[in-house]
Design a protein around this motif. Structure first.
Motif, PDB file in Angstrom:
ATOM      1  N   GLY A  60      -0.778   0.672  -4.044  1.00  0.00           N
ATOM      2  CA  GLY A  60      -0.157   1.921  -3.609  1.00  0.00           C
ATOM      3  C   GLY A  60      -0.542   3.159  -4.377  1.00  0.00           C
ATOM      4  N   HIS A  61      -1.670   3.152  -5.070  1.00  0.00           N
ATOM      5  CA  HIS A  61      -2.041   4.293  -5.897  1.00  0.00           C
ATOM      6  C   HIS A  61      -3.126   5.176  -5.292  1.00  0.00           C
ATOM      7  N   ILE A  62      -3.774   4.734  -4.219  1.00  0.00           N
ATOM      8  CA  ILE A  62      -4.680   5.573  -3.457  1.00  0.00           C
ATOM      9  C   ILE A  62      -4.420   5.317  -1.975  1.00  0.00           C
ATOM     10  N   HIS A  63      -4.965   6.193  -1.126  1.00  0.00           N
ATOM     11  CA  HIS A  63      -4.671   6.110   0.301  1.00  0.00           C
ATOM     12  C   HIS A  63      -5.847   5.632   1.158  1.00  0.00           C
ATOM     13  N   PHE A  64      -7.065   5.839   0.684  1.00  0.00           N
ATOM     14  CA  PHE A  64      -8.232   5.482   1.491  1.00  0.00           C
ATOM     15  C   PHE A  64      -9.352   4.940   0.610  1.00  0.00           C
ATOM     16  N   GLN A  65     -10.154   4.055   1.217  1.00  0.00           N
ATOM     17  CA  GLN A  65     -11.417   3.619   0.627  1.00  0.00           C
ATOM     18  C   GLN A  65     -12.494   3.711   1.701  1.00  0.00           C
ATOM     19  N   PHE A  66     -13.669   4.175   1.305  1.00  0.00           N
ATOM     20  CA  PHE A  66     -14.785   4.330   2.235  1.00  0.00           C
ATOM     21  C   PHE A  66     -16.034   3.732   1.606  1.00  0.00           C
ATOM     22  N   TYR A  67     -16.618   2.726   2.301  1.00  0.00           N
ATOM     23  CA  TYR A  67     -17.824   2.060   1.814  1.00  0.00           C
ATOM     24  C   TYR A  67     -18.829   1.933   2.946  1.00  0.00           C
ATOM     25  N   LEU A  68     -20.101   1.913   2.584  1.00  0.00           N
ATOM     26  CA  LEU A  68     -21.166   1.693   3.553  1.00  0.00           C
ATOM     27  C   LEU A  68     -21.832   0.337   3.384  1.00  0.00           C
ATOM     28  N   LYS A  69     -22.109  -0.054   2.156  1.00  0.00           N
ATOM     29  CA  LYS A  69     -22.772  -1.323   1.895  1.00  0.00           C
ATOM     30  C   LYS A  69     -21.732  -2.437   1.887  1.00  0.00           C
ATOM     31  N   LEU A  70     -21.918  -3.444   2.718  1.00  0.00           N
ATOM     32  CA  LEU A  70     -20.898  -4.478   2.907  1.00  0.00           C
ATOM     33  C   LEU A  70     -21.379  -5.841   2.441  1.00  0.00           C
ATOM     34  N   MET A  71     -21.618  -5.988   1.167  1.00  0.00           N
ATOM     35  CA  MET A  71     -21.902  -7.313   0.641  1.00  0.00           C
ATOM     36  C   MET A  71     -20.575  -8.078   0.504  1.00  0.00           C
ATOM     37  N   PRO A  72     -20.511  -9.320   0.970  1.00  0.00           N
ATOM     38  CA  PRO A  72     -19.211  -9.997   1.069  1.00  0.00           C
ATOM     39  C   PRO A  72     -18.481 -10.143  -0.259  1.00  0.00           C
ATOM     40  N   TRP A  73     -19.215 -10.359  -1.360  1.00  0.00           N
ATOM     41  CA  TRP A  73     -18.533 -10.519  -2.647  1.00  0.00           C
ATOM     42  C   TRP A  73     -17.838  -9.236  -3.089  1.00  0.00           C
ATOM     43  N   ASP A  74     -18.255  -8.098  -2.546  1.00  0.00           N
ATOM     44  CA  ASP A  74     -17.624  -6.825  -2.910  1.00  0.00           C
ATOM     45  C   ASP A  74     -16.339  -6.560  -2.152  1.00  0.00           C
ATOM     46  N   HIS A  75     -16.156  -7.185  -0.961  1.00  0.00           N
ATOM     47  CA  HIS A  75     -15.095  -6.719  -0.074  1.00  0.00           C
ATOM     48  C   HIS A  75     -14.151  -7.790   0.477  1.00  0.00           C
ATOM     49  N   LEU A  76     -14.526  -9.064   0.440  1.00  0.00           N
ATOM     50  CA  LEU A  76     -13.667 -10.059   1.095  1.00  0.00           C
ATOM     51  C   LEU A  76     -12.296 -10.159   0.441  1.00  0.00           C
ATOM     52  N   ALA A  77     -12.265 -10.348  -0.865  1.00  0.00           N
ATOM     53  CA  ALA A  77     -10.972 -10.473  -1.549  1.00  0.00           C
ATOM     54  C   ALA A  77     -10.161  -9.194  -1.413  1.00  0.00           C
ATOM     55  N   GLY A  78     -10.817  -8.053  -1.570  1.00  0.00           N
ATOM     56  CA  GLY A  78     -10.104  -6.777  -1.560  1.00  0.00           C
ATOM     57  C   GLY A  78      -9.534  -6.417  -0.206  1.00  0.00           C
ATOM     58  N   VAL A  86       0.841  -1.186   0.000  1.00  0.00           N
ATOM     59  CA  VAL A  86       0.000   0.000   0.000  1.00  0.00           C
ATOM     60  C   VAL A  86       0.885   1.248   0.000  1.00  0.00           C
ATOM     61  N   ALA A  87       0.284   2.382  -0.293  1.00  0.00           N
ATOM     62  CA  ALA A  87       1.014   3.645  -0.293  1.00  0.00           C
ATOM     63  C   ALA A  87       1.433   4.022   1.125  1.00  0.00           C
ATOM     64  N   SER A  88       2.468   4.817   1.231  1.00  0.00           N
ATOM     65  CA  SER A  88       2.835   5.362   2.535  1.00  0.00           C
ATOM     66  C   SER A  88       1.821   6.429   2.935  1.00  0.00           C
ATOM     67  N   ALA A  89       1.647   6.597   4.236  1.00  0.00           N
ATOM     68  CA  ALA A  89       0.682   7.570   4.734  1.00  0.00           C
ATOM     69  C   ALA A  89       1.090   8.988   4.355  1.00  0.00           C
ATOM     70  N   GLN A  90       0.089   9.799   4.037  1.00  0.00           N
ATOM     71  CA  GLN A  90       0.294  11.199   3.684  1.00  0.00           C
ATOM     72  C   GLN A  90      -0.663  12.063   4.500  1.00  0.00           C
ATOM     73  N   PRO A  91      -0.376  13.347   4.640  1.00  0.00           N
ATOM     74  CA  PRO A  91      -1.375  14.227   5.240  1.00  0.00           C
ATOM     75  C   PRO A  91      -2.681  14.147   4.447  1.00  0.00           C
ATOM     76  N   LEU A  92      -3.804  14.334   5.104  1.00  0.00           N
ATOM     77  CA  LEU A  92      -5.081  14.227   4.410  1.00  0.00           C
ATOM     78  C   LEU A  92      -5.156  15.149   3.205  1.00  0.00           C
ATOM     79  N   THR A  93      -4.560  16.317   3.312  1.00  0.00           N
ATOM     80  CA  THR A  93      -4.624  17.271   2.202  1.00  0.00           C
ATOM     81  C   THR A  93      -3.840  16.817   0.980  1.00  0.00           C
ATOM     82  N   ASP A  94      -2.989  15.815   1.145  1.00  0.00           N
ATOM     83  CA  ASP A  94      -2.233  15.261   0.014  1.00  0.00           C
ATOM     84  C   ASP A  94      -2.711  13.861  -0.367  1.00  0.00           C
TER      85      ASP A  94
END
Length: 274
Positions: free
Chosen positions: A207-225, A155-163
């Motif tokens: 390592g190309h993005i820093h965050f992901q935010f999801y609300l709907k948690l269907m297992p086929w969408d998120h287990l592998a990832g 994964v990418a290294s942590a950055q300030p939120l503004t970056d």
């Protein structure tokens, strides 16, 4: 790569060549249908690919509980079997169906293996690139190229939120909350939504993005990832700070490079999101 991870990779690849790619940008009238809304679609390719994958799993792993997105649409009770199954194989035959139906080259195929309510292997296959990102618990996460060459993922290294760059799915929020969250996330450098968790998880794990935010948690969408992100060194938690488990279908989800940046992003989202 374990036998089961390689089997899932090859099965997704064969299903793509047989059922998915021949239909890409060739869907006939009537091959695309709405499920719950105009943005929740299913195509002939989704259904044919799931049948192909399920048949292959039945031959290779006859004792495993098979949970596919389209199968659950027909029988919601399948979801409850994941928690107690000795082994379950959870599949999204085409993630990003709206993109696929529109002819946009941004979709993927996902499969995960669950044992004892814990994800132990995950594969996200890109049919157009003919490569896969594969993770096994405790063994790391890798990009596997068409020729078999493997590259370890980080994964990418942590950055300030503004970056920072984030992807977010906010469509399930009531409008007032959506306005609030999107206003808060304006602090980020880039906020995006690719309409496909498969490709968003690939971006996160490589390592190309820093965050992901999801609300709907269907297992086929998120287990592998989520397994990919964790094995690539990232931090994954539900919005309440608890571990995300295969049986979770609510509680929201946030991924980050590490625990400290997760906490900063969680604070940015605000207390009204739970």
């Amino acid at each position: 790569m374990s036998d089961i991870a390689d089997f899932l990779f090859q099965t997704l690849r064969e299903a793509a060549r047989s059922e998915v790619l021949p239909r890409f940008r060739r869907l006939a009238q009537g091959d695309v249908r709405e499920k719950t809304s105009a943005i929740d679609l299913v195509t002939e390719a989704d259904e044919a690919a799931e049948r192909f994958i399920q048949a292959a799993c039945a031959r290779s792993q006859p004792a495993a509980v098979f949970v596919g997105e389209e199968g659950v649409a027909a029988d919601p009770g399948l979801l409850t079997r994941i928690r107690h199954a000795e082994m379950a194989i959870v599949v999204d035959p085409i993630d990003g169906t709206a993109n696929f139906a529109a002819g946009a080259p941004m979709f993927g195929m996902m499969a995960a293996v669950v044992r004892g309510n814990e994800t132990v292997a995950g594969v996200i296959y890109d049919p157009l690139g003919d490569d896969a990102m594969i993770a096994e618990r405790g063994a790391g996460a890798f990009l596997v190229r068409p020729d078999g060459e493997r590259e370890r993922l980080r994964v990418a290294s942590a950055q300030p939120l503004t970056d920072s760059i984030a992807v977010a799915s906010t469509s399930y929020l009531p409008l007032p909350q959506r306005r609030d969250v999107l206003t808060r996330m304006a602090e980020l450098r880039i906020l995006a939504n690719y309409r496909t968790a498969a490709q968003e998880y690939r971006l996160m794990a490589s390592g190309h993005i820093h965050f992901q935010f999801y609300l709907k948690l269907m297992p086929w969408d998120h287990l592998a990832g989520t397994l990919l992100v964790e094995e690539a060194g990232g931090y994954v938690r539900r919005l309440d700070g608890g571990r995300y488990l295969p049986s979770d279908v609510a509680g929201g989800l946030l991924t980050a490079p590490d625990a400290e940046s997760w906490a900063a992003m969680r604070a940015l989202l605000g207390p009204n999101i739970a």
